[in-house]
Design an enzyme around this catalytic site. Structure first.
Site, PDB file in Angstrom:
ATOM      1  N   ASP A   6       0.798  -1.226   0.000  1.00 27.02           N
ATOM      2  CA  ASP A   6       0.000   0.000   0.000  1.00 27.02           C
ATOM      3  C   ASP A   6       0.830   1.275   0.000  1.00 27.02           C
ATOM      4  O   ASP A   6       0.358   2.319   0.451  1.00 27.02           O
ATOM      5  CB  ASP A   6      -0.943  -0.001   1.209  1.00 27.02           C
ATOM      6  CG  ASP A   6      -2.147   0.915   0.998  1.00 27.02           C
ATOM      7  OD1 ASP A   6      -2.667   0.954  -0.137  1.00 27.02           O
ATOM      8  OD2 ASP A   6      -2.559   1.590   1.951  1.00 27.02           O
ATOM      9  N   MET A   7       2.060   1.239  -0.500  1.00 29.38           N
ATOM     10  CA  MET A   7       2.882   2.450  -0.532  1.00 29.38           C
ATOM     11  C   MET A   7       2.581   3.254  -1.788  1.00 29.38           C
ATOM     12  O   MET A   7       3.356   3.296  -2.746  1.00 29.38           O
ATOM     13  CB  MET A   7       4.356   2.082  -0.423  1.00 29.38           C
ATOM     14  CG  MET A   7       4.729   1.477   0.924  1.00 29.38           C
ATOM     15  SD  MET A   7       4.318   2.531   2.337  1.00 29.38           S
ATOM     16  CE  MET A   7       5.599   3.759   2.230  1.00 29.38           C
TER      17      MET A   7
END
Length: 242
Positions: free
Chosen positions: A125-126
């Site tokens: 989820d970066m």
């Protein structure tokens, strides 16, 4: 800033606390943080106040010692992208290219270190809003301290990186060809980058093996994250000829 437990996924504050602690042990700058009991937090809305367990309290790094605001912009703002498009239109090489122009080697190489760390822990989820520039002197940008490190694989098995990394979104491996494509797209010198991959991998494996904070995770989550770290580390070792 206080991050409350998830109503959908178990152990999110503990997961993030552990991953941020692991990052700190590998030499990545993270803000001061602690786990706090929900019962000790005052002023929450009734529905949130009824939640049990732990929350994660993180000291804001966009505030000075006297509470003054320090300008900060995430990379969705840098690229003029609406929040709903934070997973689209740009790659990690695009971020690296900006960092190379604005912060030089220091910010760019630290960004790669954090990106490698994210692959190692299985953090899918970066996205653009999870990378930021900070302006301590109001003029000169630096890469902000790391934030939002979370292993997402225990919740979404088989997930992929939020953005493209050298033409790949895989969380299963990091390869020299991938890093070379990343460097070519960002117009970076390629020679130091694989050394950063190796160093970050070795530091992460060593830190995980001795990390006291991992004991707060459930046995299942601890096993999944450990398997992810060692699995990716093996791909790096094979590519290095070890």
């Amino acid at each position: 800033m206080v991050k409350l437990p998830s109503g959908r996924f178990a152990g999110v504050p503990e997961n993030e606390y552990t991953m941020m602690s692991l990052a700190r042990e590998t030499g990545i700058e993270v803000p001061p943080m602690e786990l706090v009991d929900m019962s000790d937090i005052r002023g929450l809305p009734a529905d949130a106040g009824a939640m049990e367990g732990k929350a994660l309290a993180v000291r804001r790094f966009d505030r000075g010692t006297r509470g003054e605001s320090i300008h900060m912009e995430d990379f969705a703002q840098v690229f003029a992208v609406y929040p709903e498009d934070k997973y689209h239109r740009h790659s990690y090489a695009d971020i690296a290219s900006v960092l190379w122009a604005e912060t030089g080697e220091a910010g760019t190489y630290e960004f790669l270190r954090r990106l490698v760390f994210s692959v190692l822990i299985g953090n899918a989820d970066m996205h653009l809003k999870n990378w930021s520039l900070l302006y301590p002197d109001r003029r000169t940008p630096v890469l902000s301290p790391a934030y939002d490190f979370l292993s997402t694989l225990p919740y979404i098995p088989g997930d992929e990186l939020a953005l493209g990394f050298g033409g790949s979104r895989s969380l299963r491996e990091i390869t020299p060809d991938q890093v070379r494509r990343f460097a070519d797209t960002a117009r970076l010198p390629v020679s130091p980058l694989w050394k950063i991959v190796i160093d970050t991998t070795e530091r992460t494996v060593a830190a995980w093996e001795t990390l006291a904070e991992k004991d707060i995770l459930s046995e299942k989550m601890r096993g999944l994250i450990g398997d992810q770290i060692f699995s990716v580390a093996k791909t790096v070792a094979r590519a290095t000829g070890k």
